[in-house]
Design a protein around this motif. Structure first.
Motif, short mmCIF file in Angstrom:
data_model
loop_
_atom_site.label_atom_id
_atom_site.label_comp_id
_atom_site.label_asym_id
_atom_site.label_seq_id
_atom_site.Cartn_x
_atom_site.Cartn_y
_atom_site.Cartn_z
N MET A 1 0.82 -1.17 0.00
CA MET A 1 0.00 0.00 0.00
C MET A 1 0.88 1.25 0.00
SD MET A 1 -3.11 0.21 -0.33
CE MET A 1 -4.68 0.18 0.39
N LEU A 2 1.93 1.22 0.81
CA LEU A 2 2.85 2.36 0.84
C LEU A 2 3.59 2.51 -0.49
CD1 LEU A 2 4.31 2.06 4.44
CD2 LEU A 2 2.67 3.73 3.59
N VAL A 3 3.82 1.38 -1.16
CA VAL A 3 4.49 1.43 -2.46
C VAL A 3 3.62 2.18 -3.46
CG1 VAL A 3 5.33 0.04 -4.37
CG2 VAL A 3 5.80 -0.67 -2.04
N VAL A 4 2.31 1.90 -3.45
CA VAL A 4 1.39 2.58 -4.36
C VAL A 4 1.35 4.07 -4.06
CG1 VAL A 4 -1.02 2.75 -5.08
CG2 VAL A 4 0.00 0.51 -4.70
N LEU A 5 1.26 4.42 -2.78
CA LEU A 5 1.25 5.82 -2.39
C LEU A 5 2.54 6.51 -2.81
CD1 LEU A 5 -0.18 8.15 -0.96
CD2 LEU A 5 0.85 7.35 1.16
N ARG A 47 -2.13 5.70 -19.00
CA ARG A 47 -3.07 4.62 -19.30
C ARG A 47 -2.90 3.46 -18.32
NH1 ARG A 47 -0.93 6.23 -24.12
NH2 ARG A 47 0.44 4.43 -24.26
N LEU A 48 -1.71 3.28 -17.78
CA LEU A 48 -1.41 2.15 -16.92
C LEU A 48 -1.74 2.41 -15.45
CD1 LEU A 48 -0.09 -0.65 -16.54
CD2 LEU A 48 2.08 0.54 -16.28
N LEU A 49 -1.51 3.62 -14.96
CA LEU A 49 -1.61 3.91 -13.54
C LEU A 49 -3.00 3.64 -12.93
CD1 LEU A 49 0.16 4.83 -11.21
CD2 LEU A 49 -0.56 7.17 -11.68
N PRO A 50 -4.11 4.04 -13.55
CA PRO A 50 -5.41 3.75 -12.92
C PRO A 50 -5.67 2.25 -12.75
CG PRO A 50 -5.67 5.42 -14.60
CD PRO A 50 -4.27 4.90 -14.73
N ARG A 51 -5.32 1.46 -13.76
CA ARG A 51 -5.52 0.02 -13.65
C ARG A 51 -4.60 -0.59 -12.60
NH1 ARG A 51 -5.56 0.39 -19.67
NH2 ARG A 51 -7.75 0.41 -20.22
N LEU A 52 -3.36 -0.13 -12.58
CA LEU A 52 -2.39 -0.67 -11.64
C LEU A 52 -2.79 -0.39 -10.19
CD1 LEU A 52 0.38 -2.06 -11.34
CD2 LEU A 52 1.40 0.21 -11.38
N LEU A 56 -3.66 -3.33 -7.47
CA LEU A 56 -2.84 -3.45 -6.26
C LEU A 56 -3.66 -3.22 -4.99
CD1 LEU A 56 0.49 -1.74 -7.35
CD2 LEU A 56 0.01 -4.17 -7.09
N SER A 57 -4.57 -2.26 -5.01
CA SER A 57 -5.36 -2.02 -3.80
C SER A 57 -6.34 -3.17 -3.55
CB SER A 57 -6.11 -0.70 -3.89
OG SER A 57 -7.01 -0.70 -4.97
N ALA A 60 -4.37 -5.99 -2.10
CA ALA A 60 -4.05 -5.70 -0.70
C ALA A 60 -5.24 -6.02 0.20
CB ALA A 60 -3.64 -4.24 -0.53
N PHE A 61 -6.46 -5.68 -0.24
CA PHE A 61 -7.64 -6.01 0.55
C PHE A 61 -7.90 -7.51 0.59
CE2 PHE A 61 -8.88 -1.51 0.42
CZ PHE A 61 -9.25 -1.37 1.75
N ILE A 62 -7.54 -8.23 -0.46
CA ILE A 62 -7.68 -9.69 -0.42
C ILE A 62 -6.76 -10.26 0.64
CG2 ILE A 62 -7.21 -11.81 -1.72
CD1 ILE A 62 -8.27 -10.35 -4.21
N VAL A 63 -5.52 -9.78 0.69
CA VAL A 63 -4.56 -10.26 1.70
C VAL A 63 -5.05 -9.91 3.11
CG1 VAL A 63 -2.21 -9.97 2.60
CG2 VAL A 63 -2.58 -10.23 0.15
N ILE A 64 -5.50 -8.68 3.30
CA ILE A 64 -6.03 -8.28 4.61
C ILE A 64 -7.26 -9.11 4.97
CG2 ILE A 64 -7.15 -6.37 5.85
CD1 ILE A 64 -5.31 -4.49 4.17
N GLY A 65 -8.12 -9.37 3.99
CA GLY A 65 -9.30 -10.18 4.23
C GLY A 65 -8.95 -11.60 4.62
N ILE A 66 -7.93 -12.17 4.01
CA ILE A 66 -7.49 -13.52 4.38
C ILE A 66 -6.94 -13.53 5.80
CG2 ILE A 66 -5.76 -15.30 3.85
CD1 ILE A 66 -6.25 -14.63 0.86
N LEU A 67 -6.23 -12.48 6.19
CA LEU A 67 -5.75 -12.39 7.57
C LEU A 67 -6.91 -12.31 8.55
CD1 LEU A 67 -2.72 -9.95 7.15
CD2 LEU A 67 -2.66 -12.41 7.61
N PHE A 68 -7.93 -11.52 8.22
CA PHE A 68 -9.13 -11.45 9.07
C PHE A 68 -9.80 -12.82 9.15
CE2 PHE A 68 -8.54 -7.07 9.20
CZ PHE A 68 -9.52 -6.44 9.93
N TRP A 69 -9.84 -13.52 8.02
CA TRP A 69 -10.47 -14.83 7.97
C TRP A 69 -9.76 -15.82 8.88
CZ3 TRP A 69 -12.05 -17.18 2.59
CH2 TRP A 69 -12.91 -18.25 2.79
#
Length: 124
Positions: A1-5, A47-52, A56-57, A60-69
Protein backbone atom coordinates in the motif's frame (compact mmCIF):
# COMPACT_ATOMS: atom_id res chain seq x y z
CA UNK A 1 0.00 0.00 0.00
CA UNK A 2 2.85 2.36 0.84
CA UNK A 3 4.49 1.43 -2.46
CA UNK A 4 1.39 2.58 -4.36
CA UNK A 5 1.25 5.82 -2.39
CA UNK A 6 4.95 6.41 -2.99
CA UNK A 7 4.52 5.72 -6.71
CA UNK A 8 1.65 8.21 -6.94
CA UNK A 9 3.70 10.87 -5.13
CA UNK A 10 6.77 10.28 -7.32
CA UNK A 11 4.73 10.40 -10.52
CA UNK A 12 2.96 13.54 -9.33
CA UNK A 13 6.26 15.24 -8.58
CA UNK A 14 7.76 14.02 -11.85
CA UNK A 15 4.73 15.34 -13.71
CA UNK A 16 5.04 18.70 -11.98
CA UNK A 17 8.79 18.97 -12.46
CA UNK A 18 9.25 17.11 -15.74
CA UNK A 19 6.24 18.53 -17.53
CA UNK A 20 4.31 15.31 -18.18
CA UNK A 21 0.94 16.26 -19.54
CA UNK A 22 -2.16 14.16 -18.99
CA UNK A 23 -4.79 14.96 -21.57
CA UNK A 24 -8.32 13.74 -20.93
CA UNK A 25 -11.11 13.18 -23.39
CA UNK A 26 -14.78 12.36 -22.91
CA UNK A 27 -15.96 8.90 -23.85
CA UNK A 28 -19.57 7.73 -23.88
CA UNK A 29 -20.09 4.12 -22.83
CA UNK A 30 -23.65 2.78 -22.54
CA UNK A 31 -25.01 6.33 -22.21
CA UNK A 32 -22.52 7.15 -19.44
CA UNK A 33 -19.97 9.90 -20.01
CA UNK A 34 -16.48 9.22 -18.63
CA UNK A 35 -13.20 11.07 -18.68
CA UNK A 36 -10.39 8.85 -19.96
CA UNK A 37 -6.77 9.57 -20.92
CA UNK A 38 -6.36 10.55 -24.55
CA UNK A 39 -4.09 7.77 -25.81
CA UNK A 40 -2.59 9.85 -28.60
CA UNK A 41 -1.61 12.79 -26.38
CA UNK A 42 -0.95 11.23 -22.96
CA UNK A 43 2.15 9.36 -21.84
CA UNK A 44 2.02 5.58 -21.32
CA UNK A 45 1.90 5.76 -17.54
CA UNK A 46 -1.40 7.66 -17.78
CA UNK A 47 -3.07 4.62 -19.30
CA UNK A 48 -1.41 2.15 -16.92
CA UNK A 49 -1.61 3.91 -13.54
CA UNK A 50 -5.41 3.75 -12.92
CA UNK A 51 -5.52 0.02 -13.65
CA UNK A 52 -2.39 -0.67 -11.64
CA UNK A 53 -3.64 1.14 -8.54
CA UNK A 54 -7.01 -0.62 -8.74
CA UNK A 55 -5.41 -4.06 -9.01
CA UNK A 56 -2.84 -3.45 -6.26
CA UNK A 57 -5.36 -2.02 -3.80
CA UNK A 58 -7.80 -4.89 -4.43
CA UNK A 59 -5.01 -7.44 -3.94
CA UNK A 60 -4.05 -5.70 -0.70
CA UNK A 61 -7.64 -6.01 0.55
CA UNK A 62 -7.68 -9.69 -0.42
CA UNK A 63 -4.56 -10.26 1.70
CA UNK A 64 -6.03 -8.28 4.61
CA UNK A 65 -9.30 -10.18 4.23
CA UNK A 66 -7.49 -13.52 4.38
CA UNK A 67 -5.75 -12.39 7.57
CA UNK A 68 -9.13 -11.45 9.07
CA UNK A 69 -10.47 -14.83 7.97
CA UNK A 70 -7.65 -16.75 9.64
CA UNK A 71 -7.36 -14.72 12.82
CA UNK A 72 -10.94 -13.58 13.48
CA UNK A 73 -12.85 -16.28 11.60
CA UNK A 74 -14.39 -13.52 9.46
CA UNK A 75 -14.48 -14.40 5.77
CA UNK A 76 -16.64 -11.59 4.38
CA UNK A 77 -13.90 -9.04 3.71
CA UNK A 78 -11.87 -11.59 1.76
CA UNK A 79 -14.90 -12.79 -0.19
CA UNK A 80 -16.01 -9.23 -1.00
CA UNK A 81 -12.53 -8.30 -2.25
CA UNK A 82 -12.20 -11.51 -4.27
CA UNK A 83 -15.62 -10.94 -5.83
CA UNK A 84 -14.64 -7.36 -6.66
CA UNK A 85 -11.42 -8.57 -8.30
CA UNK A 86 -13.17 -11.25 -10.36
CA UNK A 87 -16.04 -9.05 -11.51
CA UNK A 88 -13.81 -6.13 -12.50
CA UNK A 89 -11.43 -8.43 -14.38
CA UNK A 90 -14.00 -10.66 -16.08
CA UNK A 91 -16.63 -8.29 -17.40
CA UNK A 92 -15.72 -6.07 -20.34
CA UNK A 93 -17.58 -4.28 -23.07
CA UNK A 94 -20.20 -1.57 -22.98
CA UNK A 95 -21.98 -2.89 -19.88
CA UNK A 96 -18.87 -3.90 -17.95
CA UNK A 97 -18.98 -0.67 -15.96
CA UNK A 98 -22.36 -1.58 -14.51
CA UNK A 99 -21.12 -4.93 -13.22
CA UNK A 100 -17.90 -3.37 -11.95
CA UNK A 101 -19.92 -0.78 -10.01
CA UNK A 102 -22.10 -3.54 -8.55
CA UNK A 103 -18.92 -5.34 -7.49
CA UNK A 104 -17.73 -2.14 -5.81
CA UNK A 105 -21.02 -1.83 -3.93
CA UNK A 106 -20.72 -5.41 -2.67
CA UNK A 107 -17.10 -4.73 -1.68
CA UNK A 108 -18.09 -1.57 0.21
CA UNK A 109 -20.82 -3.49 2.04
CA UNK A 110 -18.23 -6.10 3.06
CA UNK A 111 -16.01 -3.27 4.37
CA UNK A 112 -18.89 -1.78 6.39
CA UNK A 113 -19.85 -5.20 7.73
CA UNK A 114 -16.22 -5.92 8.67
CA UNK A 115 -15.90 -2.57 10.43
CA UNK A 116 -19.09 -3.30 12.36
CA UNK A 117 -17.75 -6.73 13.32
CA UNK A 118 -14.38 -5.40 14.49
CA UNK A 119 -15.92 -2.53 16.45
CA UNK A 120 -18.83 -4.64 17.73
CA UNK A 121 -21.54 -2.22 16.59
CA UNK A 122 -24.96 -2.94 15.13
CA UNK A 123 -25.45 -2.02 11.48
CA UNK A 124 -29.04 -1.73 10.31
Amino acid sequence: MLVVLGLVIVLSLAGFIGGFTLTLETKTVADWVRLVPDNALSPGWARLLPRLTAVLSTLAFIVIGILFWRRLDWKWLALGAILMFIVSAAVHGDYGLIFTNLGEIIFMLSLIWTDARVNQVVVI
